[in-house]
Enzyme design. Structure first.
Site, short mmCIF file in Angstrom:
data_model
loop_
_atom_site.label_atom_id
_atom_site.label_comp_id
_atom_site.label_asym_id
_atom_site.label_seq_id
_atom_site.Cartn_x
_atom_site.Cartn_y
_atom_site.Cartn_z
N TYR A 171 108.40 20.21 -44.20
CA TYR A 171 108.82 18.91 -44.72
C TYR A 171 108.70 17.82 -43.67
O TYR A 171 108.29 16.69 -43.97
CB TYR A 171 110.26 19.00 -45.22
CG TYR A 171 110.78 17.71 -45.81
CD1 TYR A 171 110.43 17.34 -47.10
CD2 TYR A 171 111.59 16.86 -45.06
CE1 TYR A 171 110.88 16.14 -47.65
CE2 TYR A 171 112.05 15.67 -45.60
CZ TYR A 171 111.70 15.32 -46.89
OH TYR A 171 112.15 14.13 -47.42
N GLU A 178 102.70 11.53 -44.34
CA GLU A 178 102.88 10.44 -45.29
C GLU A 178 102.92 9.09 -44.57
O GLU A 178 102.33 8.11 -45.04
CB GLU A 178 104.16 10.66 -46.09
CG GLU A 178 104.06 11.79 -47.11
CD GLU A 178 105.39 12.14 -47.72
OE1 GLU A 178 106.40 11.49 -47.35
OE2 GLU A 178 105.45 13.08 -48.54
#
Length: 205
Positions: A171, A178
């Protein structure tokens, strides 16, 4: 005698009412359980297909496979991300015990990145897209089997270990990529604006 009959009738009505309520609760619970199982199974199958497709292409074509990643798996990824919007309703309706705001931020962030950034043609062939897809799918493959095992019973130790141990670093890497995707997009936009302004100057001259 009439009092006894009346009391027994009232007791029978109360019992029937309680029984009907229990049947409705059990029926609703079984429907929600079936729905959640099918949803998680569908997400797991979708992420498995994307991960397998990307891996086979990478093993077959090497680094050249990243240019066509979005073309081959972009539609399926879009379907999986659109379906993930249902998870917000799962939490709001009480089907899932989870905090709404963190899930909302995660789901909306991925959908914005996918449909506003990655779907742009000049951005599809970038290496960061391939990396981002891989990380999203790894997170899905770690999460949805865990959810399925929780619905049908107690997950095994290996499933619990993989979900709670591997999800956090993946994550974090996904969050970094991102942010990198946003940075690359802004750089591309700035370059396009500079090229347009340069072309206008050349035309005026």
């Amino acid at each position: 005698m009439f009092c006894c009959i009346y009391e027994s009738w009232i007791g029978h009505e109360s019992y029937c009412t309680i029984k009907n309520k229990m049947d409705l609760i059990f029926h609703r619970y079984s429907l929600s359980l079936t729905y959640l199982f099918l949803y998680n199974l569908l997400q797991f199958c979708g992420h498995t297909w994307i991960f397998a497709n990307m891996t086979v292409r990478f093993l077959s074509f090497g680094g050249d496979a990243q240019a066509g990643t979005f073309y081959f798996v972009g539609v399926m990824m879009g379907i999986c991300q659109l379906l993930s919007l249902l998870e917000l309703f799962h939490i709001a309706d009480g089907f899932e015990e989870c905090r709404l705001f963190p899930r909302f931020m995660q789901v909306m962030e991925r959908n914005v990145l996918l449909f506003l950034l990655i779907s742009l043609e000049e951005f599809q062939s970038k290496q960061i897209v391939c990396v981002q897809f891989y990380l999203w799918n790894i997170l899905g493959l770690l999460r949805y089997p865990h959810e399925l095992f929780c619905l049908i019973g107690t997950p095994s130790f290996n499933v619990l270990w993989a979900h709670h141990t591997l999800s956090l670093p993946v994550y974090l890497l996904s969050a970094i990529t991102e942010g990198s995707s946003l940075t690359v997009r802004f750089l591309l936009k700035e370059r396009e604006e500079n090229l347009e302004s340069w072309n206008k100057k050349l035309k005026k001259e």
